[in-house]
Design a protein around this motif. Sequence first.
Motif, short mmCIF file in Angstrom:
data_model
loop_
_atom_site.label_atom_id
_atom_site.label_comp_id
_atom_site.label_asym_id
_atom_site.label_seq_id
_atom_site.Cartn_x
_atom_site.Cartn_y
_atom_site.Cartn_z
N LEU A 143 -7.49 -6.48 10.02
CA LEU A 143 -6.49 -6.55 8.97
C LEU A 143 -5.17 -7.05 9.52
O LEU A 143 -4.76 -6.68 10.62
CB LEU A 143 -6.28 -5.17 8.34
CG LEU A 143 -7.45 -4.58 7.57
CD1 LEU A 143 -7.11 -3.15 7.13
CD2 LEU A 143 -7.78 -5.43 6.37
N LEU A 144 -4.49 -7.91 8.77
CA LEU A 144 -3.18 -8.38 9.18
C LEU A 144 -2.14 -7.29 9.00
O LEU A 144 -1.21 -7.16 9.79
CB LEU A 144 -2.79 -9.63 8.38
CG LEU A 144 -3.67 -10.85 8.61
CD1 LEU A 144 -3.23 -11.98 7.69
CD2 LEU A 144 -3.62 -11.28 10.06
N LEU A 145 -2.29 -6.51 7.94
CA LEU A 145 -1.41 -5.37 7.69
C LEU A 145 -2.27 -4.12 7.70
O LEU A 145 -3.28 -4.05 7.01
CB LEU A 145 -0.73 -5.49 6.33
CG LEU A 145 0.23 -6.65 6.14
CD1 LEU A 145 0.68 -6.71 4.68
CD2 LEU A 145 1.43 -6.49 7.05
N GLY A 146 -1.89 -3.15 8.49
CA GLY A 146 -2.65 -1.91 8.52
C GLY A 146 -2.49 -1.13 7.22
O GLY A 146 -1.69 -1.50 6.35
N ASP A 147 -3.24 -0.07 7.11
CA ASP A 147 -3.09 0.78 5.93
C ASP A 147 -1.72 1.43 5.95
O ASP A 147 -1.21 1.83 6.99
CB ASP A 147 -4.16 1.88 5.93
CG ASP A 147 -5.55 1.33 5.64
OD1 ASP A 147 -5.63 0.25 5.03
OD2 ASP A 147 -6.53 1.96 6.04
N PHE A 148 -1.10 1.51 4.80
CA PHE A 148 0.19 2.17 4.70
C PHE A 148 0.19 3.00 3.42
O PHE A 148 -0.35 2.60 2.40
CB PHE A 148 1.36 1.18 4.75
CG PHE A 148 1.21 0.03 3.80
CD1 PHE A 148 1.73 0.09 2.52
CD2 PHE A 148 0.53 -1.12 4.20
CE1 PHE A 148 1.59 -0.98 1.65
CE2 PHE A 148 0.39 -2.19 3.33
CZ PHE A 148 0.92 -2.11 2.05
N PRO A 149 0.79 4.19 3.50
CA PRO A 149 0.75 5.08 2.33
C PRO A 149 1.63 4.56 1.20
O PRO A 149 2.64 3.90 1.41
CB PRO A 149 1.29 6.40 2.88
CG PRO A 149 2.08 6.03 4.08
CD PRO A 149 1.46 4.78 4.64
N THR A 150 1.19 4.88 0.00
CA THR A 150 1.96 4.54 -1.19
C THR A 150 2.60 5.82 -1.74
O THR A 150 2.33 6.92 -1.26
CB THR A 150 1.05 3.93 -2.27
OG1 THR A 150 0.11 4.93 -2.68
CG2 THR A 150 0.32 2.70 -1.74
N GLU A 151 3.42 5.67 -2.76
CA GLU A 151 4.02 6.85 -3.39
C GLU A 151 2.93 7.76 -3.96
O GLU A 151 3.03 8.98 -3.91
CB GLU A 151 5.00 6.43 -4.48
CG GLU A 151 6.24 5.75 -3.95
CD GLU A 151 7.01 6.63 -2.99
OE1 GLU A 151 7.21 7.83 -3.28
OE2 GLU A 151 7.41 6.12 -1.92
N PHE A 152 1.86 7.16 -4.48
CA PHE A 152 0.75 7.96 -4.99
C PHE A 152 0.17 8.82 -3.88
O PHE A 152 -0.08 10.01 -4.07
CB PHE A 152 -0.33 7.04 -5.57
CG PHE A 152 -1.56 7.77 -6.03
CD1 PHE A 152 -1.61 8.37 -7.29
CD2 PHE A 152 -2.67 7.90 -5.20
CE1 PHE A 152 -2.73 9.06 -7.71
CE2 PHE A 152 -3.80 8.58 -5.61
CZ PHE A 152 -3.83 9.16 -6.87
N LYS A 191 1.63 9.86 -1.19
CA LYS A 191 2.59 10.86 -0.74
C LYS A 191 2.76 12.00 -1.72
O LYS A 191 2.92 13.15 -1.34
CB LYS A 191 3.95 10.20 -0.50
CG LYS A 191 3.98 9.23 0.64
CD LYS A 191 5.35 8.58 0.75
CE LYS A 191 5.37 7.50 1.80
NZ LYS A 191 6.67 6.80 1.83
N GLU A 192 2.75 11.69 -3.02
CA GLU A 192 3.14 12.71 -4.00
C GLU A 192 2.01 13.22 -4.88
O GLU A 192 2.05 14.36 -5.32
CB GLU A 192 4.25 12.14 -4.88
CG GLU A 192 5.50 11.79 -4.09
CD GLU A 192 6.52 11.04 -4.93
OE1 GLU A 192 6.32 10.90 -6.15
OE2 GLU A 192 7.53 10.59 -4.34
#
Length: 82
Positions: A66-75, A77-78
Amino acid sequence: MKANIINIGNSQGIILPAVLLRKLNLSLKSTVQIKIDNGVIVIKPEPRQGWAEAAKQMHAASDDELLLGDFPTEFDKEEWTW
């Protein structure tokens, strides 16, 4: 450009000039779609030819990360409950 209909085994066909095949990036065993549209024979290249083999080669060369790794979204987090 003109072409003659010729016998090919028990069928008939035409020989497509190499210059046309090169312009469409087609080669031996390329898949095409053939249809009749208002009395005209339309030969259209099948999309995404060779993609499966290219993906296998990329994987074998470890070039499919992947060019961009997984990153958390607001969903995540909350709202997401683990």
